[in-house]
Motif scaffolding. Structure first.
Motif, PDB file in Angstrom:
ATOM      1  N   MET A   1      79.851  -1.646  61.961  1.00  0.00           N
ATOM      2  CA  MET A   1      80.761  -1.324  60.890  1.00  0.00           C
ATOM      3  C   MET A   1      81.258  -2.643  60.276  1.00  0.00           C
ATOM      4  SD  MET A   1      84.387   0.705  61.020  1.00  0.00           S
ATOM      5  CE  MET A   1      83.782   2.359  60.803  1.00  0.00           C
ATOM      6  N   ALA A   2      81.268  -2.700  58.976  1.00  0.00           N
ATOM      7  CA  ALA A   2      81.714  -3.899  58.258  1.00  0.00           C
ATOM      8  C   ALA A   2      83.238  -4.026  58.322  1.00  0.00           C
ATOM      9  CB  ALA A   2      81.264  -3.840  56.807  1.00  0.00           C
ATOM     10  N   GLU A   3      83.686  -5.256  58.340  1.00  0.00           N
ATOM     11  CA  GLU A   3      85.121  -5.526  58.360  1.00  0.00           C
ATOM     12  C   GLU A   3      85.727  -5.164  57.005  1.00  0.00           C
ATOM     13  OE1 GLU A   3      86.946  -9.050  60.518  1.00  0.00           O
ATOM     14  OE2 GLU A   3      86.926  -9.727  58.441  1.00  0.00           O
ATOM     15  N   HIS A   4      86.875  -4.529  57.039  1.00  0.00           N
ATOM     16  CA  HIS A   4      87.570  -4.171  55.803  1.00  0.00           C
ATOM     17  C   HIS A   4      87.972  -5.452  55.072  1.00  0.00           C
ATOM     18  CE1 HIS A   4      90.658  -2.612  53.108  1.00  0.00           C
ATOM     19  NE2 HIS A   4      90.124  -1.414  53.313  1.00  0.00           N
ATOM     20  N   PRO A   5      87.861  -5.501  53.737  1.00  0.00           N
ATOM     21  CA  PRO A   5      88.185  -6.717  52.984  1.00  0.00           C
ATOM     22  C   PRO A   5      89.629  -7.199  53.179  1.00  0.00           C
ATOM     23  CG  PRO A   5      87.412  -4.971  51.502  1.00  0.00           C
ATOM     24  CD  PRO A   5      87.380  -4.428  52.890  1.00  0.00           C
ATOM     25  N   ASN A   6      90.530  -6.293  53.480  1.00  0.00           N
ATOM     26  CA  ASN A   6      91.923  -6.703  53.679  1.00  0.00           C
ATOM     27  C   ASN A   6      92.121  -7.504  54.962  1.00  0.00           C
ATOM     28  OD1 ASN A   6      92.664  -5.531  51.277  1.00  0.00           O
ATOM     29  ND2 ASN A   6      93.557  -3.722  52.216  1.00  0.00           N
ATOM     30  N   VAL A   7      91.200  -7.371  55.915  1.00  0.00           N
ATOM     31  CA  VAL A   7      91.326  -8.114  57.167  1.00  0.00           C
ATOM     32  C   VAL A   7      91.283  -9.612  56.881  1.00  0.00           C
ATOM     33  CG1 VAL A   7      90.223  -8.620  59.388  1.00  0.00           C
ATOM     34  CG2 VAL A   7      90.426  -6.248  58.599  1.00  0.00           C
ATOM     35  N   ALA A   8      90.363 -10.041  56.038  1.00  0.00           N
ATOM     36  CA  ALA A   8      90.266 -11.459  55.689  1.00  0.00           C
ATOM     37  C   ALA A   8      91.541 -11.919  54.985  1.00  0.00           C
ATOM     38  CB  ALA A   8      89.050 -11.711  54.803  1.00  0.00           C
ATOM     39  N   ARG A   9      92.076 -11.086  54.144  1.00  0.00           N
ATOM     40  CA  ARG A   9      93.315 -11.447  53.428  1.00  0.00           C
ATOM     41  C   ARG A   9      94.490 -11.611  54.398  1.00  0.00           C
ATOM     42  NH1 ARG A   9      94.873 -12.058  48.323  1.00  0.00           N
ATOM     43  NH2 ARG A   9      96.933 -11.389  47.673  1.00  0.00           N
ATOM     44  N   ILE A  10      94.608 -10.702  55.341  1.00  0.00           N
ATOM     45  CA  ILE A  10      95.681 -10.793  56.339  1.00  0.00           C
ATOM     46  C   ILE A  10      95.504 -12.059  57.182  1.00  0.00           C
ATOM     47  CG2 ILE A  10      96.649  -9.729  58.421  1.00  0.00           C
ATOM     48  CD1 ILE A  10      97.477  -8.378  55.779  1.00  0.00           C
ATOM     49  N   LYS A  11      94.284 -12.365  57.562  1.00  0.00           N
ATOM     50  CA  LYS A  11      94.029 -13.598  58.312  1.00  0.00           C
ATOM     51  C   LYS A  11      94.444 -14.816  57.496  1.00  0.00           C
ATOM     52  CE  LYS A  11      90.278 -11.864  61.195  1.00  0.00           C
ATOM     53  NZ  LYS A  11      88.835 -11.928  61.492  1.00  0.00           N
ATOM     54  N   ASP A  12      94.164 -14.785  56.198  1.00  0.00           N
ATOM     55  CA  ASP A  12      94.567 -15.891  55.319  1.00  0.00           C
ATOM     56  C   ASP A  12      96.094 -16.013  55.248  1.00  0.00           C
ATOM     57  OD1 ASP A  12      91.908 -16.433  54.812  1.00  0.00           O
ATOM     58  OD2 ASP A  12      91.899 -15.449  52.840  1.00  0.00           O
ATOM     59  N   VAL A  13      96.787 -14.873  55.220  1.00  0.00           N
ATOM     60  CA  VAL A  13      98.253 -14.883  55.194  1.00  0.00           C
ATOM     61  C   VAL A  13      98.791 -15.541  56.456  1.00  0.00           C
ATOM     62  CG1 VAL A  13     100.315 -13.418  55.364  1.00  0.00           C
ATOM     63  CG2 VAL A  13      98.584 -12.926  53.640  1.00  0.00           C
ATOM     64  N   TYR A  14      98.288 -15.130  57.614  1.00  0.00           N
ATOM     65  CA  TYR A  14      98.786 -15.701  58.868  1.00  0.00           C
ATOM     66  C   TYR A  14      98.426 -17.175  59.001  1.00  0.00           C
ATOM     67  CZ  TYR A  14     100.834 -11.475  60.668  1.00  0.00           C
ATOM     68  OH  TYR A  14     101.655 -10.393  60.845  1.00  0.00           O
ATOM     69  N   ALA A  15      97.273 -17.571  58.502  1.00  0.00           N
ATOM     70  CA  ALA A  15      96.908 -18.992  58.524  1.00  0.00           C
ATOM     71  C   ALA A  15      97.869 -19.796  57.653  1.00  0.00           C
ATOM     72  CB  ALA A  15      95.467 -19.184  58.052  1.00  0.00           C
ATOM     73  N   ALA A  16      98.172 -19.289  56.473  1.00  0.00           N
ATOM     74  CA  ALA A  16      99.111 -19.969  55.575  1.00  0.00           C
ATOM     75  C   ALA A  16     100.505 -20.028  56.198  1.00  0.00           C
ATOM     76  CB  ALA A  16      99.149 -19.278  54.211  1.00  0.00           C
ATOM     77  N   MET A  17     100.915 -18.952  56.863  1.00  0.00           N
ATOM     78  CA  MET A  17     102.213 -18.941  57.534  1.00  0.00           C
ATOM     79  C   MET A  17     102.256 -20.021  58.610  1.00  0.00           C
ATOM     80  SD  MET A  17     102.892 -14.843  57.940  1.00  0.00           S
ATOM     81  CE  MET A  17     104.051 -15.049  59.262  1.00  0.00           C
ATOM     82  N   GLY A  18     101.207 -20.090  59.400  1.00  0.00           N
ATOM     83  CA  GLY A  18     101.146 -21.057  60.483  1.00  0.00           C
ATOM     84  C   GLY A  18     101.173 -22.491  60.008  1.00  0.00           C
ATOM     85  N   GLU A  19     100.667 -22.710  58.801  1.00  0.00           N
ATOM     86  CA  GLU A  19     100.632 -24.056  58.225  1.00  0.00           C
ATOM     87  C   GLU A  19     101.862 -24.336  57.354  1.00  0.00           C
ATOM     88  OE1 GLU A  19      96.928 -24.187  56.139  1.00  0.00           O
ATOM     89  OE2 GLU A  19      95.765 -23.817  57.955  1.00  0.00           O
ATOM     90  N   GLY A  20     102.701 -23.325  57.186  1.00  0.00           N
ATOM     91  CA  GLY A  20     103.855 -23.493  56.308  1.00  0.00           C
ATOM     92  C   GLY A  20     103.448 -23.677  54.858  1.00  0.00           C
ATOM     93  N   ASP A  21     102.329 -23.076  54.481  1.00  0.00           N
ATOM     94  CA  ASP A  21     101.765 -23.222  53.139  1.00  0.00           C
ATOM     95  C   ASP A  21     102.342 -22.152  52.216  1.00  0.00           C
ATOM     96  OD1 ASP A  21     100.263 -23.498  50.857  1.00  0.00           O
ATOM     97  OD2 ASP A  21      98.314 -23.356  51.861  1.00  0.00           O
ATOM     98  N   PHE A  22     103.557 -22.396  51.744  1.00  0.00           N
ATOM     99  CA  PHE A  22     104.237 -21.406  50.915  1.00  0.00           C
ATOM    100  C   PHE A  22     103.641 -21.301  49.523  1.00  0.00           C
ATOM    101  CE2 PHE A  22     107.246 -22.153  54.307  1.00  0.00           C
ATOM    102  CZ  PHE A  22     107.592 -20.854  54.633  1.00  0.00           C
ATOM    103  N   ALA A  23     102.944 -22.320  49.050  1.00  0.00           N
ATOM    104  CA  ALA A  23     102.279 -22.229  47.744  1.00  0.00           C
ATOM    105  C   ALA A  23     101.192 -21.152  47.796  1.00  0.00           C
ATOM    106  CB  ALA A  23     101.691 -23.573  47.349  1.00  0.00           C
ATOM    107  N   THR A  24     100.410 -21.145  48.872  1.00  0.00           N
ATOM    108  CA  THR A  24      99.379 -20.125  49.026  1.00  0.00           C
ATOM    109  C   THR A  24     100.006 -18.751  49.197  1.00  0.00           C
ATOM    110  OG1 THR A  24      97.761 -21.668  49.932  1.00  0.00           O
ATOM    111  CG2 THR A  24      97.465 -19.341  50.493  1.00  0.00           C
ATOM    112  N   LEU A  25     101.047 -18.667  50.020  1.00  0.00           N
ATOM    113  CA  LEU A  25     101.719 -17.380  50.214  1.00  0.00           C
ATOM    114  C   LEU A  25     102.310 -16.870  48.905  1.00  0.00           C
ATOM    115  CD1 LEU A  25     103.495 -18.078  53.608  1.00  0.00           C
ATOM    116  CD2 LEU A  25     101.541 -16.563  53.212  1.00  0.00           C
TER     117      LEU A  25
END
Length: 70
Positions: A1-25
């Protein structure tokens, strides 16, 4: 089963949070976003708008000592 496209987006959100990248958020979140943290703790509740959500993230980092766990 293919990964839902939102999974990648959520991963990107958590990565940005972890880096304190508020511009991306800022680009990823709608201006009128509502973030809900369930439970019964000092962080529980609804946070409305980017600024409130960003302040919430800061508090999560403070309370969790950078682990994003509370």
């Amino acid at each position: 089963m293919a990964e839902h496209p939102n999974v990648a987006r959520i991963k990107d959100v958590y990565a940005a949070m972890g880096e304190g990248d508020f511009a991306t958020l800022n680009d990823m979140f709608a201006e009128d976003l509502v973030w809900h943290d369930c439970g019964r703790n000092q962080l529980s509740g609804d946070y409305r708008g980017r600024e409130a959500v960003f302040q919430y993230f800061g508090k999560v980092m403070e309370v969790s000592e950078g682990s994003l766990a509370h």
